[in-house]
Design a protein around this motif. Sequence first.
Motif, PDB file in Angstrom:
ATOM      1  N   ALA A   1      49.793  32.891  21.448  1.00 27.27           N
ATOM      2  CA  ALA A   1      50.625  32.423  20.331  1.00 27.27           C
ATOM      3  C   ALA A   1      51.907  31.836  20.923  1.00 27.27           C
ATOM      4  O   ALA A   1      52.544  32.461  21.765  1.00 27.27           O
ATOM      5  N   GLU A   2      52.274  30.655  20.479  1.00 29.45           N
ATOM      6  CA  GLU A   2      53.456  30.005  21.047  1.00 29.45           C
ATOM      7  C   GLU A   2      54.731  30.492  20.359  1.00 29.45           C
ATOM      8  O   GLU A   2      54.781  30.557  19.130  1.00 29.45           O
ATOM      9  N   ILE A   3      55.732  30.823  21.164  1.00 33.67           N
ATOM     10  CA  ILE A   3      57.072  31.036  20.581  1.00 33.67           C
ATOM     11  C   ILE A   3      57.810  29.723  20.817  1.00 33.67           C
ATOM     12  O   ILE A   3      58.086  29.362  21.965  1.00 33.67           O
ATOM     13  N   PRO A   4      58.091  28.971  19.751  1.00 36.15           N
ATOM     14  CA  PRO A   4      58.741  27.671  19.959  1.00 36.15           C
ATOM     15  C   PRO A   4      60.043  27.829  20.760  1.00 36.15           C
ATOM     16  O   PRO A   4      60.738  28.838  20.631  1.00 36.15           O
ATOM     17  N   ARG A   5      60.335  26.793  21.566  1.00 34.68           N
ATOM     18  CA  ARG A   5      61.463  26.880  22.499  1.00 34.68           C
ATOM     19  C   ARG A   5      62.782  27.243  21.801  1.00 34.68           C
ATOM     20  O   ARG A   5      63.563  28.050  22.277  1.00 34.68           O
ATOM     21  N   TRP A   6      62.999  26.647  20.618  1.00 33.29           N
ATOM     22  CA  TRP A   6      64.278  26.911  19.937  1.00 33.29           C
ATOM     23  C   TRP A   6      64.384  28.385  19.529  1.00 33.29           C
ATOM     24  O   TRP A   6      65.471  28.956  19.539  1.00 33.29           O
ATOM     25  N   ILE A   7      63.262  29.012  19.228  1.00 30.48           N
ATOM     26  CA  ILE A   7      63.292  30.439  18.855  1.00 30.48           C
ATOM     27  C   ILE A   7      63.445  31.289  20.118  1.00 30.48           C
ATOM     28  O   ILE A   7      64.273  32.208  20.183  1.00 30.48           O
ATOM     29  N   ARG A   8      62.682  30.931  21.159  1.00 32.29           N
ATOM     30  CA  ARG A   8      62.720  31.697  22.410  1.00 32.29           C
ATOM     31  C   ARG A   8      64.131  31.692  23.018  1.00 32.29           C
ATOM     32  O   ARG A   8      64.666  32.730  23.386  1.00 32.29           O
ATOM     33  N   THR A   9      64.753  30.502  23.091  1.00 29.50           N
ATOM     34  CA  THR A   9      66.072  30.433  23.751  1.00 29.50           C
ATOM     35  C   THR A   9      67.109  31.209  22.928  1.00 29.50           C
ATOM     36  O   THR A   9      67.977  31.877  23.477  1.00 29.50           O
ATOM     37  N   LYS A  10      67.012  31.110  21.629  1.00 32.98           N
ATOM     38  CA  LYS A  10      67.948  31.854  20.777  1.00 32.98           C
ATOM     39  C   LYS A  10      67.774  33.367  20.988  1.00 32.98           C
ATOM     40  O   LYS A  10      68.748  34.098  21.171  1.00 32.98           O
ATOM     41  N   LEU A  11      66.521  33.818  20.973  1.00 34.79           N
ATOM     42  CA  LEU A  11      66.262  35.256  21.143  1.00 34.79           C
ATOM     43  C   LEU A  11      66.729  35.722  22.522  1.00 34.79           C
ATOM     44  O   LEU A  11      67.364  36.767  22.650  1.00 34.79           O
ATOM     45  N   GLU A  12      66.432  34.911  23.552  1.00 33.39           N
ATOM     46  CA  GLU A  12      66.868  35.275  24.914  1.00 33.39           C
ATOM     47  C   GLU A  12      68.389  35.362  24.965  1.00 33.39           C
ATOM     48  O   GLU A  12      68.958  36.261  25.576  1.00 33.39           O
ATOM     49  N   GLY A  13      69.034  34.433  24.278  1.00 26.75           N
ATOM     50  CA  GLY A  13      70.495  34.372  24.295  1.00 26.75           C
ATOM     51  C   GLY A  13      71.136  35.610  23.679  1.00 26.75           C
ATOM     52  O   GLY A  13      72.273  35.963  24.018  1.00 26.75           O
ATOM     53  N   PHE A  14      70.433  36.291  22.800  1.00 27.60           N
ATOM     54  CA  PHE A  14      71.012  37.502  22.180  1.00 27.60           C
ATOM     55  C   PHE A  14      71.018  38.688  23.141  1.00 27.60           C
ATOM     56  O   PHE A  14      71.673  39.692  22.869  1.00 27.60           O
ATOM     57  N   GLY A  15      70.273  38.596  24.243  1.00 25.47           N
ATOM     58  CA  GLY A  15      70.266  39.689  25.229  1.00 25.47           C
ATOM     59  C   GLY A  15      69.900  41.011  24.591  1.00 25.47           C
ATOM     60  O   GLY A  15      68.865  41.121  23.934  1.00 25.47           O
ATOM     61  N   ASP A  16      70.762  42.020  24.764  1.00 27.24           N
ATOM     62  CA  ASP A  16      70.482  43.363  24.224  1.00 27.24           C
ATOM     63  C   ASP A  16      70.992  43.550  22.792  1.00 27.24           C
ATOM     64  O   ASP A  16      70.973  44.662  22.268  1.00 27.24           O
ATOM     65  N   ASP A  17      71.470  42.499  22.187  1.00 28.26           N
ATOM     66  CA  ASP A  17      72.055  42.605  20.841  1.00 28.26           C
ATOM     67  C   ASP A  17      70.920  42.655  19.806  1.00 28.26           C
ATOM     68  O   ASP A  17      70.547  41.650  19.210  1.00 28.26           O
TER      69      ASP A  17
END
Length: 281
Positions: free
Chosen positions: A218-234
Amino acid sequence: MESQRHRKRLYSFEFYPPKAPEGVEKLRATWRQLGQLNPAFFSVTYGAGGSTREGTLSTVLEIRDAGYHAAPHVSCIASSRESLREVIAQYKDHGIRHIVALRGDLPSGLAMSGEFRYASELVRFIREETGDWFQIEVACYPECHPQARKPQHDLAAFKAKIDAGANAAITQYFYNADAYFHFVDAVEAMGIDVPIVPGVMPINNFSQLARFSDMCGAEIPRWIRTKLEGFGDDTASIKAFGLDVVTELCDRLLQGGAPGLHFYTMNMAGPSSTIWQRLGL
Ligand code: FAD
């Protein structure tokens, strides 16, 4: 999407059978809470080679005995014809009339085969053994199953499951609504006319989601992936953003004519019920 648009909408929730007694308690609280939403059914997954056979059965029976419609998953990978015959007969004897029939996946590193290679063979077997007793759901893949060599092959494999006697389908999860709409159009062009209910995976935890998505294609679209990664442990921001993204996805799917939603709950009531409320279902 025309044949989907006119169907009665069906909403359902999926669980996995808990391993530990605390998990059983937690799941009981989850289905009791989600039961208040009056879903069409709850389904319970099944481990490869029958590894959760008892847990799937006991969870399904407990939910059914509480007055809800419950459907076990049954997978055929690494299983013998005889053991599947027993599993199916056991559900029939308990008066269960709804099954989700799958090939299944082996845990990585394990190489075992069974007597059936594909889910279509399992569907045919269930029909041969039990006629029209069961409503049979199968899986389908708007973004293509990762082991299919070409999307056309995967569509043909899906058609084989319907031709073998499946009544309806639930999709693998996805975050790109267009993949679903294109898939349904392609399926309808092949003359398939069954409900194709989108599978919905709420977003709670980025690393777990990334791991699952890699495994199941299942693909996690790039805009969702980068946003989620950017939240770190939040985790609060991950959950808030995830709720927005998945609610919008569901809204678009329903507006576009999807005949319901099937939530992969991960045995938690909170995320699915929040999305449900936000959608005003
Ligand atoms: P199939 O339909 O058999 O397809 C598997 C692969 O074989 C595909 O690539 C397909 O294109 C190909 N194929 C099929 N027929 C042929 C043919 N005749 N010739 C050549 N290629 C062919 N897994 C579990 O272990 N337990 C569960 O409870 C479970 N529940 C699930 C519920 C849903 C709604 C979904 C979407 C998935 C679920 N899964 C579960 C995961 C599923 O088992 C995997 O995705 C698995 O890899 C494929 O299962 P399938 O039933 O779609 O297989």
